[in-house]
Design an enzyme around this catalytic site. Structure first.
Site, PDB file in Angstrom:
ATOM      1  N   GLU A 270       0.884  -1.173   0.000  1.00 35.66           N
ATOM      2  CA  GLU A 270       0.000   0.000   0.000  1.00 35.66           C
ATOM      3  C   GLU A 270       0.908   1.205   0.000  1.00 35.66           C
ATOM      4  O   GLU A 270       1.508   1.547   1.015  1.00 35.66           O
ATOM      5  CB  GLU A 270      -0.918  -0.041   1.223  1.00 35.66           C
ATOM      6  N   CYS A 304      -2.289   8.710   3.123  1.00 36.86           N
ATOM      7  CA  CYS A 304      -2.161   8.367   1.704  1.00 36.86           C
ATOM      8  C   CYS A 304      -3.475   8.561   0.959  1.00 36.86           C
ATOM      9  O   CYS A 304      -3.485   8.704  -0.263  1.00 36.86           O
ATOM     10  CB  CYS A 304      -1.667   6.935   1.545  1.00 36.86           C
TER      11      CYS A 304
END
Length: 516
Positions: A270, A304
């Site tokens: 990720e 993020c």
């Protein structure tokens, strides 16, 4: 956006000291918290003041291998542990984390800087992975079926992939740990957890909580360290390791993937994001501003999934920017333990300087700082909520992950233009779309290259949903029904049809009778 609990009492220094003294400072290897083999240590700082709040053992490469030794030794018995037993451990862990919510929240505020209200929100979010995967543990279904031609049976089962290296980032110290640890436990995998060196205290406290919940020795091992490569290097080279899960920057993820390729490890990555927040001309602007605040200011923009580029239709750009800037400018910045604080510091001086360099470059290129735009004087690493208008389409700030409370606004004229601008990035994690037209959502969602889309919603992360991205934002999914699959390997067993011999025998008997 989660707001501070105005009027709640400030946290006393004694309360902070008492909590910090209760956090294990060693390495968890097997069932023991112990010092680093070479005696190494590192400091953890409060980003609101720059002061040291704790000193932890710094794991060496030898300690990393010792942790893998413990994980490998526990793997076989843990894999055979009944799913219900693993599920009950996760459920007890959920209960304990919930009971200790105030401790976890304060720890995150002290080491990461987020306001206590946001930290409490992360406890709720992070704990939910424990509850979700406690429920998924007993639903990791295989299948049994007949081959199409009817001659054999197919048995498919899911087996734990084996010992895993879990590397978590500094921005969500609890949730990023639970999001990896919970599915690994559910699947029957053992683990070596390497928390970020900037925010390891929450992970240390969480690991002790897992032990308190009854997790057997060796299933979860924790090697906090000042040297990330000193931990990952020897572990990725060891053939006993079967998987690595990493959350962090794309450049680091690429290096880990290259190292993992040598042993053909399972990988979950990720990585970075550059989320577009698209506001169409028919959007409810007040709702869009509320969504923008949530998508941008969660975690001070250090996420993020944070909205990174605000793409606003030219007909409503001026009104949206004014309302957005007013809301951003009204936020209160301060140490996260203060009741009135809504925006905490950035994680360190380097992060603050990087954010300001992007803002300064954009302004030099012609952008206007509608609100904010300069670092806050004084101790700590504070940067004010900032909205930039008139941002040139080629500004560097549009192509990089800002990771701070800065919102650059650019305009578009058509739906096709918005899609083109949204896709003009190497990243493809989260995206946001505000419009009253559901058909537009479907059209745009099919064309934008992002793993997640928020439709009239500024926060979309949820334990029950598959979290992950496309392009250079990584691979694999965390959460949802997909999350446990990342920690299992599929085994197919081909079985001779159980009726074949019976049918053959029946056929011979008929032939024998005919011959007579």
């Amino acid at each position: 956006m989660t707001t501070a609990l105005v009027g709640s009492p400030a946290i006393s220094p004694q309360r902070e000291a008492d909590l910090l003294s209760s956090v294990p400072t060693g390495l968890l290897i097997g069932s023991q918290w112990r010092d680093a083999s070479d005696g190494g240590t590192f400091d953890v700082h409060d980003p609101a003041t720059g002061e040291v709040v704790a000193t932890l053992a710094s794991a060496s490469s030898d300690d990393a291998i010792a942790a893998l030794d413990a994980a490998d030794a526990a793997q076989a018995s843990w894999a055979r542990t009944a799913p219900r037993e693993r599920a009950e451990i996760l459920r007890r862990a959920f209960d304990l984390v919930t009971e200790r919510a105030e401790d976890f929240a304060l720890l995150m505020t002290l080491e990461m800087g987020k306001p206590l209200a946001e930290a409490r929100g992360e406890v709720t979010y992070g704990a939910e992975f424990l509850r979700w995967f406690s429920e998924e543990t007993v639903r990791d279904y295989g299948r049994y079926l007949t081959t199409p031609e009817g001659k054999n049976k197919i048995l498919v089962q899911h087996k734990p992939v084996g010992p895993c290296l879990l590397i978590t980032p500094w921005n969500f110290p609890l949730a990023m740990a639970t999001r990896k640890v919970a599915p690994a436990i559910a699947a029957g995998c053992t683990m070596v957890l390497k928390p970020a060196k900037l925010t390891p205290l929450t992970a240390q406290y969480f690991a002790q909580t897992m032990l308190d919940a009854g997790l057997p020795a060796g299933v979860l091992n924790v090697v906090s360290s000042s040297s990330a490569s000193g931990i990952s290097g020897p572990l990725l080279a060891d053939p006993r390791l079967r998987k690595v899960s990493f959350t962090g920057s794309t450049p680091v993820g690429k290096r880990l993937m290259a190292d993992a390729a040598q042993n053909v490890l399972r990988t979950s990555m990720e990585l970075g994001g550059n989320a577009p927040f698209i506001v169409f001309e028919d959007a409810n602007l007040d709702e869009a501003v509320d969504g923008a605040m949530a998508a941008k200011m969660r975690n001070m923009g250090e996420a993020c999934t944070a909205a990174n580029r605000f793409l606003v239709h030219e007909s409503v750009a001026q009104e949206f920017t004014a309302k957005f800037a007013a809301a951003m400018g009204a936020l209160t910045t301060g140490r996260g333990t203060e009741p009135e604080t809504q925006v905490g510091p950035l994680i360190d001086a380097g992060a603050r300087d990087d954010v300001h360099a992007l803002v300064a470059a954009a302004v030099d290129a012609g952008a206007t700082a509608v609100t904010g735009g300069a670092p806050v004087d004084g101790p700590g690493y504070f940067y004010p909520p900032t909205v930039l208008g008139n941002v040139p389409n080629d500004a560097a700030i549009l192509g990089q992950e800002i990771f701070g409370p800065v919102a650059p606004v650019i305009t578009f004229s058509t739906e096709e233009d918005a899609i083109r601008l949204a896709n003009a990035s190497e990243y493809g994690l989260a995206s946001y779309l505000y419009s009253k037209d559901f058909n537009r959502l479907l059209r745009v969602a099919e064309q934008i290259e992002f793993g997640m889309v928020g439709f009239n919603a500024g926060v979309i992360s949820n334990a029950a949903a598959p979290f992950g991205g496309a392009k250079q934002s990584g691979l694999g999914r965390e959460g949802g029904t997909e999350g446990i699959a990342e920690y299992t390997t599929t085994q197919y067993i081909g079985i001779t049809d159980p009726y074949a011999n019976q049918a053959a025998a029946a056929g011979e008997s008929e032939e024998d009778r005919s011959a007579k």
